[in-house]
Design an enzyme around this catalytic site. Structure first.
Site, PDB file in Angstrom:
ATOM      1  N   THR A   1       0.820  -1.216   0.000  1.00  0.00           N
ATOM      2  CA  THR A   1       0.000   0.000   0.000  1.00  0.00           C
ATOM      3  C   THR A   1       0.855   1.267   0.000  1.00  0.00           C
ATOM      4  OG1 THR A   1      -1.468   1.275   1.444  1.00  0.00           O
ATOM      5  CG2 THR A   1      -0.106  -0.345   2.519  1.00  0.00           C
TER       6      THR A   1
ATOM      7  N   GLU B   1       0.273   3.555   1.951  1.00  0.00           N
ATOM      8  CA  GLU B   1       0.260   4.043   3.339  1.00  0.00           C
ATOM      9  C   GLU B   1       1.605   3.830   4.038  1.00  0.00           C
ATOM     10  OE1 GLU B   1      -3.275   3.398   5.617  1.00  0.00           O
ATOM     11  OE2 GLU B   1      -4.479   3.048   3.838  1.00  0.00           O
TER      12      GLU B   1
ATOM     13  N   TYR C   1      -1.747  -0.799  10.912  1.00  0.00           N
ATOM     14  CA  TYR C   1      -1.897  -1.438   9.595  1.00  0.00           C
ATOM     15  C   TYR C   1      -0.711  -1.101   8.690  1.00  0.00           C
ATOM     16  CZ  TYR C   1      -3.278  -1.802   4.685  1.00  0.00           C
ATOM     17  OH  TYR C   1      -3.284  -2.065   3.337  1.00  0.00           O
TER      18      TYR C   1
END
Ligand code: NAD
Length: 373
Positions: free
Chosen positions: A136, A138, A182
């Site tokens: 990701t 992120e 996460y």
């Protein structure tokens, strides 16, 4: 075409199921889908490929080393596409342990199983083997305005300060700075994959993608949650002031990009994937409301349902991807704009009430759990 066997982990999830459908429907490759079937896994998303002779489903946990070794031995994959993960940021804040287990430990277990299997291969099959890890954007942290301003003023105030790490877009060179449990667990898994490539020579590839949206998206995520809440006349909860910016990509564009990287990408490389669609969360919600007003007209505006709620702790302000390497080196560009993709998504939810109602009321999960003994 050279027909290969793809081992897809997490193929019953949102993005994994799009990859499986794309491979079965638009290529001649074989697919082995390994999924634990957590709350996020849904075999009903794969109904269109279920009976295909090139498709096999195996229910297993990627943290189970023995099961993973057996899987490689039995199915002899040419390509691994690793998507299995815990993926919801809010859940990682409430309970990080599962994220460390699946995303970090699970990736290490899978890498070891892949390495053992790859070491057993010879010649062309060994050279052609690929392990593609799906990650990701992120992991790069926050591109929020305050950070950019701070880092630029810091740079200006010192002749010797190194170039700061905050660019206006995430490139493949942007240093990692994850904010949530996460994203930290995904960053850890990326590091493991790079280490297995560098230390053992395992032929790996990594992709880091921005926020996906589209059909078969579990209704805890922003876009499906807003569509279904609006249809039910329920409040549309928007975190903080709704000005968090995400770069949205239609899930089928992501699936096509992933297959391109897995089959044509250069070993050891990282590719950033994004949709060139930076939107504030509030804009996304308002656009959805307007689309619903057009497709399912009602007297009161759906926008009246918008309700601002306390922000998520540690909420990153902005993510944005520079996907130019994907275009330059692999010729990939997204086919959908945000407008066409969002319209398709809303239309899909309107036409597939059975799918989301069974997810929402738990009847899909109940039936599934009942069938596993
Ligand atoms: P998802 O939560 O919809 O699906 C995850 C799948 O993994 C589910 O089918 C689940 O059953 C399975 N799974 C979970 N733990 C498992 C385990 N221990 N063993 C085997 N299977 C297990 O997630 P998604 O949105 O489809 O994301 C897929 C991947 O793409 C993830 O690695 C995620 O980090 C990454 N990603 C997602 C986005 C996004 O916007 N959704 C963006 C970029 C990257």
């Amino acid at each position: 075409m050279n027909t290969k066997t793809f081992l897809i982990t997490g193929g019953a999830g949102f993005i994994g199921s799009a990859v499986v459908r794309e491979l079965i429907q638009n290529s001649a490759h074989r697919v082995v889908n390994v999924d634990k079937l957590t709350y996020a896994g849904n075999l009903e998303s794969l109904a269109s490929v279920e009976g295909n002779e090139r498709y096999t489903f195996v229910q297993a946990d990627i943290c189970d080393a023995h099961a993973m070794q057996q899987l490689f031995k039995q199915h002899q994959p040419d390509v691994v596409m690793h998507l299995a993960a815990e993926s919801h940021v809010d859940r990682s804040i409430d309970g990080p342990a599962e994220f460390i287990q699946t995303n970090v430990v699970g990736t290490a277990v899978l890498l070891e199983a892949a390495r053992g299997y790859w070491n057993s291969l010879e010649g062309e099959r060994r050279d052609a083997f690929r392990f593609h890890h799906i990650s990701t954007d992120e992991v790069y942290g926050d591109l929020g305005e305050s950070k950019i301003v701070n880092s630029e003023s810091k740079r200006a105030s010192s002749d010797h300060s190194p170039l700061t790490t905050h660019h206006s877009l995430f490139t493949e060179e942007t240093p990692y700075a994850p904010s949530s449990p996460y994203s930290a667990s995904k960053a850890s898994s990326d590091h493991l994959v790079r280490a297995w490539q560098r230390t053992y020579g395992l032929p790996t590839l990594i992709t880091n993608c921005s926020n996906n949206y589209g059909p078969y998206h579990f209704p805890e995520k922003l876009i499906p949650l807003m569509i279904l809440n609006a249809l039910a006349g329920k409040p549309l909860p928007v975190y903080g002031n709704g000005q968090q910016i995400r770069d949205w990509l239609y899930v089928e564009d992501h699936a096509r990009a992933l297959i391109k990287v897995a089959t044509e990408g250069k070993v050891g490389e990282t590719y950033n994937i994004g949709g060139h669609n930076e939107k504030a969360n509030l804009t996304v919600v308002e656009t959805l409301c307007d689309l619903l007003q057009e497709l399912v007209p009602q007297e009161a505006s759906y926008r009246d349902l918008i309700k601002f709620v306390t922000d998520r702790p540690g909420h990153d302000v902005r993510y944005a991807i520079d996907a130019s390497k994907m275009e330059r080196e692999l010729g990939w560009v997204p086919q959908e704009t945000f407008e066409t993709g969002l319209r398709k998504t809303v239309q899909w939810y309107l036409a597939n009430e059975t799918w989301w109602k069974r997810v929402q009321d738990g009847s899909y999960q109940g039936q599934r759990l009942g069938s596993i003994s």
